[in-house]
Design a protein around this motif. Structure first.
Motif, mmCIF file in Angstrom:
data_model
loop_
_atom_site.group_PDB
_atom_site.id
_atom_site.type_symbol
_atom_site.label_atom_id
_atom_site.label_comp_id
_atom_site.label_asym_id
_atom_site.label_seq_id
_atom_site.Cartn_x
_atom_site.Cartn_y
_atom_site.Cartn_z
ATOM 1 N N PHE A 346 15.660 9.503 -0.784
ATOM 2 C CA PHE A 346 16.728 8.834 -0.009
ATOM 3 C C PHE A 346 16.667 7.537 -0.609
ATOM 4 O O PHE A 346 17.434 7.027 0.313
ATOM 5 C CB PHE A 346 16.500 9.147 0.629
ATOM 6 N N ARG A 347 15.784 6.785 -1.626
ATOM 7 C CA ARG A 347 16.218 4.712 -1.793
ATOM 8 C C ARG A 347 15.478 4.276 -0.837
ATOM 9 O O ARG A 347 15.878 3.284 -0.189
ATOM 10 C CB ARG A 347 17.162 4.896 -2.417
ATOM 11 N N LYS A 348 14.658 4.695 0.630
ATOM 12 C CA LYS A 348 14.397 4.451 1.526
ATOM 13 C C LYS A 348 12.696 3.049 0.856
ATOM 14 O O LYS A 348 11.710 3.506 0.458
ATOM 15 C CB LYS A 348 13.685 4.865 2.337
ATOM 16 N N PRO A 349 12.823 1.937 1.750
ATOM 17 C CA PRO A 349 11.970 1.011 1.136
ATOM 18 C C PRO A 349 10.821 1.651 1.753
ATOM 19 O O PRO A 349 10.578 2.282 3.133
ATOM 20 C CB PRO A 349 12.190 -0.070 2.481
ATOM 21 N N THR A 350 9.689 1.645 0.935
ATOM 22 C CA THR A 350 8.554 2.986 1.796
ATOM 23 C C THR A 350 7.198 1.624 1.362
ATOM 24 O O THR A 350 6.627 1.137 0.484
ATOM 25 C CB THR A 350 8.025 3.794 0.932
ATOM 26 N N VAL A 351 6.242 2.441 2.044
ATOM 27 C CA VAL A 351 4.646 1.747 2.237
ATOM 28 C C VAL A 351 3.892 2.384 2.605
ATOM 29 O O VAL A 351 3.868 2.778 3.203
ATOM 30 C CB VAL A 351 5.068 0.430 3.298
ATOM 31 N N PHE A 352 2.843 2.423 1.510
ATOM 32 C CA PHE A 352 1.763 3.330 1.639
ATOM 33 C C PHE A 352 0.424 2.224 1.382
ATOM 34 O O PHE A 352 0.354 1.227 0.945
ATOM 35 C CB PHE A 352 1.752 4.073 0.783
ATOM 36 N N GLY A 353 -0.718 2.989 1.901
ATOM 37 C CA GLY A 353 -1.963 2.368 2.230
ATOM 38 C C GLY A 353 -2.361 2.558 0.762
ATOM 39 O O GLY A 353 -2.391 3.110 0.046
ATOM 40 N N PRO A 354 -3.879 1.956 1.115
ATOM 41 C CA PRO A 354 -4.719 2.037 -0.699
ATOM 42 C C PRO A 354 -5.347 3.520 -1.134
ATOM 43 O O PRO A 354 -5.489 3.891 -2.091
ATOM 44 C CB PRO A 354 -5.898 0.822 -0.106
ATOM 45 N N TYR A 355 -5.739 4.484 0.122
ATOM 46 C CA TYR A 355 -5.882 5.262 -0.304
ATOM 47 C C TYR A 355 -5.132 6.443 -0.384
ATOM 48 O O TYR A 355 -4.380 6.747 0.233
ATOM 49 C CB TYR A 355 -7.087 5.998 0.620
ATOM 50 N N GLU A 380 -1.146 -6.912 6.007
ATOM 51 C CA GLU A 380 -0.404 -6.069 5.022
ATOM 52 C C GLU A 380 0.243 -5.711 5.927
ATOM 53 O O GLU A 380 1.790 -5.842 5.445
ATOM 54 C CB GLU A 380 -1.428 -6.254 3.802
ATOM 55 N N LEU A 381 0.213 -3.961 6.225
ATOM 56 C CA LEU A 381 1.093 -3.104 6.519
ATOM 57 C C LEU A 381 2.455 -3.761 6.933
ATOM 58 O O LEU A 381 3.703 -4.138 7.134
ATOM 59 C CB LEU A 381 0.842 -2.072 7.541
ATOM 60 N N LYS A 382 1.449 -4.297 8.264
ATOM 61 C CA LYS A 382 2.665 -5.600 8.995
ATOM 62 C C LYS A 382 3.787 -6.639 8.468
ATOM 63 O O LYS A 382 4.874 -6.259 8.995
ATOM 64 C CB LYS A 382 1.884 -5.911 10.107
ATOM 65 N N PHE A 383 2.710 -7.446 7.896
ATOM 66 C CA PHE A 383 3.846 -7.737 6.882
ATOM 67 C C PHE A 383 4.977 -7.395 5.768
ATOM 68 O O PHE A 383 6.138 -8.494 6.213
ATOM 69 C CB PHE A 383 2.415 -9.255 6.168
ATOM 70 N N TYR A 384 4.245 -6.562 5.720
ATOM 71 C CA TYR A 384 5.887 -6.120 4.088
ATOM 72 C C TYR A 384 6.118 -5.005 5.622
ATOM 73 O O TYR A 384 8.063 -5.045 4.857
ATOM 74 C CB TYR A 384 5.120 -5.161 3.047
#
Length: 425
Positions: A346-355, A380-384
């Motif tokens: 859906f072209r949504k800005p997406t964030v994920f963790g290291p695992y 880093e999650l909060k920052f991005y």
């Protein structure tokens, strides 16, 4: 499999079942009805020639959604979809129930499987991802039923277990007609646990081509939820497929975000039965959470700072279309991650963790195209998340890059249909 080994395997399976089934019942992952279905006593199926697909849980069911619709259009055979988990069956019922037979996967015990195979009467058996069942595979082989593994992968945890019993997995995999691995990494893993190299091929990851959007459904969905979840000019932050303690991490971040942004939060625990637990976590952070299943019956203030919890099964996909930023869970803790392709579609800005051990190739393709952000921890999650909300050019860059993720993957679906066609003809 020799008669003695078969007896020993059946006994071991039954003993383990006697230990685990009561635990699953206590955890509400099992019931008497499920038990009877897995014994193939209460399925309601009639004997009819079929194509049998086994998909363990929700992720595997969603992965074959488009594939099964295409197979239905191409062949006249009955489609049987078996799943291992209760949530997987609920999703499969919702997606395929109108035109396919959806059942629980039978226990891998000889007398159960003989009854199941007689009734299902498979022309072809297709296992999705990693399904290695000794009794089933050998019984299917005896009846000359082709066994195909598609979208094959072996997680780190499963790989080390299979390596210890290579003498068994080698024999089991030897009866497979075709093993289609997602990529060369998994192809090598299948070979290293005993699969014959000439049977293992790279068939691609069908999750890249598993999206089946009906525009009228999507339009109705957006009309139903957008005003409630976003209100007037609010951002929507979705934390999807979360595990404990990721919800508390997200709630802590959200509590800081509401000080600077007009924003609402939708938490989607990976296991919906944890919704009440997540509700308590949200309340402990000072919020008054609302279950999505109660919307329409419960008044929600049209303001920012609202917390919603998705407490139903199989409904996440269209919710991604509403969000402004998304975090996909199972990745800030060492769980192995979940499918990040859905919000990216859906072209949504997406964030994920290291695992992301269970989605290595997907992660690789996404990061190569700079279509999402990988973070190492809570800070880093909060920052991005803040950067996505504040930096319009960064947000547009992520959205624009999303299209590139799927461009080279569209042929995968057709390739997998050809594989099935070859072994059913």
């Amino acid at each position: 499999m020799s008669f003695l080994i078969s007896i020993l395997y059946n006994c071991a399976f039954i003993i383990l079942g006697l230990w685990y089934i009561p635990l699953y019942i206590i955890k509400k992952k099992f019931s008497l009805g499920v038990f009877l279905e897995k014994l193939f006593i209460a399925t309601g199926l009639k004997r009819k020639e079929s194509i049998w697909f086994q998909a363990v849980s929700v992720g595997e069911v969603l992965a074959v959604k488009t594939l099964l619709h295409k197979i239905k259009e191409k062949f006249d055979y009955r489609i049987v979809v078996s799943t291992t988990t209760i949530t997987g069956k609920k999703v499969a019922d919702n997606i395929f129930g109108a035109w396919a037979e959806v059942i629980f996967f039978p226990f891998d015990i000889t007398f159960v499987l003989r009854r199941a195979i007689n009734i299902i009467n498979p022309k072809l058996f297709v296992a999705v991802e990693t399904e290695i069942w000794p009794n089933l595979f050998f019984l299917l082989k005896k009846r000359d039923v082709p066994i195909v593994i598609l979208n094959g992968r072996i997680s780190d945890k499963a790989y080390f277990k299979y390596k210890k019993i290579k003498f068994i997995t080698k024999k089991v995999l030897s009866v497979c007609s075709y093993i289609g691995a997602q990529n060369d990494y998994y192809r090598k893993r299948f070979i290293s646990i005993g699969a014959a190299p000439d049977k293992v091929h790279i068939s691609g990851n069908i999750k890249f081509s598993s999206f089946d959007i009906k525009e009228d459904e999507l339009s109705s969905f957006r009309e139903k939820y957008i005003n409630i979840l976003k209100g007037e000019q609010n951002h929507l932050f979705i934390a999807a497929s979360t595990h404990n303690p990721e919800e508390r991490i997200v709630l802590g971040i959200f509590k800081e975000l509401v000080l600077s942004f007009k924003i609402n939060l939708l938490i989607v625990p990976r296991h919906p039965e944890r919704a009440k637990e997540v509700e308590k976590d949200a309340a402990s952070h000072g919020f008054s959470p609302v279950m999505v299943s109660t919307l329409g019956r419960k008044h929600v203030e049209n303001s920012s700072g609202n917390v919603f919890i998705l407490d139903t099964v199989g409904d996440l996909f269209y919710f991604y279309s509403l969000c402004d930023v998304c975090f996909v869970g199972g990745s800030l803790i060492d769980y192995g991650g979940h499918n990040i392709l859905e919000p990216i579609y859906f072209r949504k800005p997406t964030v994920f963790g290291p695992y992301m051990n269970n989605f290595k190739k997907i992660e690789e393709v996404v990061l190569e195209n700079e279509a999402a952000v990988k973070v190492k921890d809570r800070d880093e999650l909060k920052f991005y998340i803040e950067k996505i909300l504040l930096d319009d050019s960064f947000r547009k860059k992520l959205s624009g890059s999303a299209l590139n993720v799927f461009k080279r993957q569209r042929q995968i679906l057709e390739d997998n249909i050809e594989i099935i066609t070859k072994y059913i003809s």
